[in-house]
Design a protein around this motif. Structure first.
Motif, short mmCIF file in Angstrom:
data_model
loop_
_atom_site.label_atom_id
_atom_site.label_comp_id
_atom_site.label_asym_id
_atom_site.label_seq_id
_atom_site.Cartn_x
_atom_site.Cartn_y
_atom_site.Cartn_z
N PRO A 18 -27.48 120.31 -25.29
CA PRO A 18 -27.99 121.05 -24.03
C PRO A 18 -27.94 122.50 -24.31
O PRO A 18 -26.88 123.01 -24.96
N ALA A 19 -29.00 123.44 -23.91
CA ALA A 19 -28.97 124.86 -23.91
C ALA A 19 -27.90 125.18 -23.08
O ALA A 19 -27.65 124.93 -21.67
N PRO A 20 -27.05 126.17 -23.44
CA PRO A 20 -26.19 126.86 -22.62
C PRO A 20 -26.82 127.55 -21.50
O PRO A 20 -27.78 128.00 -21.34
N PRO A 21 -25.94 127.73 -20.12
CA PRO A 21 -26.35 128.28 -19.07
C PRO A 21 -27.00 129.62 -19.47
O PRO A 21 -26.33 130.30 -20.00
N LYS A 22 -28.22 129.78 -18.68
CA LYS A 22 -28.67 131.39 -18.86
C LYS A 22 -28.09 132.27 -18.14
O LYS A 22 -27.38 131.74 -17.08
N LYS A 23 -27.72 133.50 -18.47
CA LYS A 23 -27.12 134.61 -17.78
C LYS A 23 -28.05 134.73 -16.63
O LYS A 23 -29.26 134.78 -16.54
N ILE A 24 -27.28 135.08 -15.43
CA ILE A 24 -27.87 135.53 -14.15
C ILE A 24 -27.06 136.71 -13.75
O ILE A 24 -25.96 137.21 -14.16
N LYS A 25 -27.94 137.42 -12.85
CA LYS A 25 -27.49 138.69 -12.43
C LYS A 25 -27.02 138.54 -11.12
O LYS A 25 -27.74 137.96 -10.20
N PHE A 35 -13.94 137.07 -11.77
CA PHE A 35 -13.74 135.59 -11.19
C PHE A 35 -14.80 134.62 -11.86
O PHE A 35 -14.71 133.39 -11.60
N PHE A 36 -15.81 135.20 -12.42
CA PHE A 36 -16.91 134.59 -12.94
C PHE A 36 -16.59 134.24 -14.69
O PHE A 36 -16.19 135.01 -15.20
N ASP A 37 -17.43 133.38 -15.15
CA ASP A 37 -17.46 133.31 -16.67
C ASP A 37 -18.60 134.30 -17.22
O ASP A 37 -19.10 134.99 -16.43
N SER A 38 -18.68 134.30 -18.52
CA SER A 38 -19.51 135.17 -19.21
C SER A 38 -21.20 135.18 -18.82
O SER A 38 -21.94 136.13 -19.12
N THR A 39 -21.29 134.05 -18.09
CA THR A 39 -22.89 133.90 -17.73
C THR A 39 -23.43 134.79 -16.55
O THR A 39 -24.71 134.59 -16.20
N VAL A 40 -22.38 135.28 -15.88
CA VAL A 40 -22.75 135.88 -14.66
C VAL A 40 -22.54 137.48 -14.79
O VAL A 40 -21.26 138.15 -15.38
N LYS A 84 -20.13 125.22 -1.77
CA LYS A 84 -20.83 124.62 -2.90
C LYS A 84 -22.20 125.39 -3.30
O LYS A 84 -23.00 124.64 -3.32
N LEU A 85 -22.08 126.77 -3.33
CA LEU A 85 -23.18 127.43 -3.89
C LEU A 85 -23.31 127.08 -5.22
O LEU A 85 -22.07 127.20 -6.00
N PRO A 86 -24.58 126.92 -5.65
CA PRO A 86 -24.68 126.96 -7.33
C PRO A 86 -24.01 127.99 -8.11
O PRO A 86 -23.49 127.55 -9.07
N LEU A 87 -23.81 129.02 -7.71
CA LEU A 87 -23.08 130.31 -8.31
C LEU A 87 -21.79 129.81 -8.56
O LEU A 87 -20.91 130.16 -9.55
N ALA A 88 -21.07 128.99 -7.66
CA ALA A 88 -19.77 128.54 -7.88
C ALA A 88 -19.50 127.67 -8.95
O ALA A 88 -18.40 127.97 -9.40
N GLU A 89 -20.44 127.24 -9.45
CA GLU A 89 -20.30 126.43 -10.78
C GLU A 89 -19.95 127.62 -12.13
O GLU A 89 -19.57 126.71 -13.04
N ARG A 90 -20.03 128.81 -11.79
CA ARG A 90 -20.01 129.71 -12.92
C ARG A 90 -18.51 130.49 -12.63
O ARG A 90 -18.30 131.48 -13.37
N VAL A 116 -15.31 134.76 -3.28
CA VAL A 116 -15.60 133.68 -4.18
C VAL A 116 -15.25 132.27 -3.59
O VAL A 116 -15.73 131.38 -3.90
N TYR A 117 -14.02 132.38 -3.06
CA TYR A 117 -13.39 131.21 -2.19
C TYR A 117 -14.31 130.32 -1.53
O TYR A 117 -14.54 129.17 -1.51
#
Length: 274
Positions: A26-33, A62-67, A245-251, A238-239
């Motif tokens: 699987p491709a790594p998640p793309k970075k988003i702004k 609070f986010f990983d490196s994809t954000v 359950k916004l999709p952004l929360a997965e990051r 962030v909480y």
């Protein structure tokens, strides 16, 4: 008589397997702004105003490196002046599908005593609608945030609501447009109530004379945050992303406390559920 080398026989199959794995992994998640637009309560600060801290400053931790957080909030801006100064259009031009725009105004829009920034509730709603529509037109994700509270308690020690009309307007737009709403006004008031009238001073830019070289005369500011206060407000945002359950929360990089409003309270305060 020649004997086959087992290593030579197996090696091509290993290479083939590695090639297949490379194509099927699987491709790594793309970075988003994650764009932030708003006023001084969220904005980046310069070192001359430290320890004043906007809650947008610690948000990226609070986010990983994809954000990638891009904080475009500015001190003293209302929705009207943010648009008039052409601070919004460059964001629209740069937006990519799946990016996010967090929108928190209200402090300066409601300042009737400052006509250079005041925005009527009707115009405030129209401006929020513009932010939402133009974000969605770029297939990005708007999130509306009610204005974070000011520190204001009544004589009985109860936190007072300081953004009634503009928080309500923000919620109305969110409901009408089916946009995620983070009610930071309510959440931050609950947090301050748990810290108490005196204990909540640690969340704001409250300094005695000569306590910090940037403020030799001291500072009694019930609007802008200390480092701790900014981090706590970012944590609330962030909480709520996770709760909705916004999709952004997965990051989100690390698990958050079960109840973000009950963490890191001052040692001399007793948090209570309001």
């Amino acid at each position: 008589m020649k004997h086959n080398d087992p290593a030579r026989t197996v090696r091509p199959y290993i290479l083939l397997l590695l090639v297949l794995m490379a194509f099927t992994a699987p491709a790594p998640p793309k970075k988003i702004k994650l764009y932030l637009i708003g006023d001084s309560t969220i904005a980046q600060k310069i070192k001359q105003t430290f320890p004043e801290t906007g809650w947008g400053m610690p948000l990226g931790t609070f986010f990983d490196s994809t954000v990638v957080v891009d904080n475009r909030a500015q001190n003293g801006r209302s929705t009207r002046t943010f648009l008039a100064e052409n601070r919004w259009q460059p964001i629209v031009d740069a937006l990519q599908p799946d990016d996010y725009v967090l929108i928190q105004f209200g402090h300066n829009d409601e300042a009737k005593d400052k006509p250079d920034r005041y925005t009527s509730p009707e115009d405030y709603r129209r401006n929020l609608l513009k932010f939402v529509a133009e974000t969605r037109a770029k297939k990005a994700n708007p999130v509306l945030i009610t204005p974070v509270t000011r520190r204001k308690f009544d004589k009985e020690g109860r936190i007072m609501e300081t953004h009634v009309e503009y928080s309500a307007a923000t919620a109305e737009v969110a409901t009408a447009q089916k946009v995620p709403l983070i009610d930071l006004d309510r959440m931050s008031r609950n947090l301050l109530q748990q810290y108490g009238a005196d204990g909540s001073k640690v969340l704001f830019l409250q300094l005695g004379p000569d306590e910090h070289p940037n403020y030799p005369q001291g500072r009694n500011d019930n609007t802008h945050f200390s480092e701790l206060g900014a981090r706590k407000m970012a944590q609330l945002v962030v909480y709520e992303m996770r709760a909705q359950k916004l999709p952004l929360a997965e990051r989100i990089a690390k698990p958050l406390p079960k109840n973000a409003t009950l963490t890191a309270s001052p040692a001399n305060s007793q948090p209570t559920t309001p």
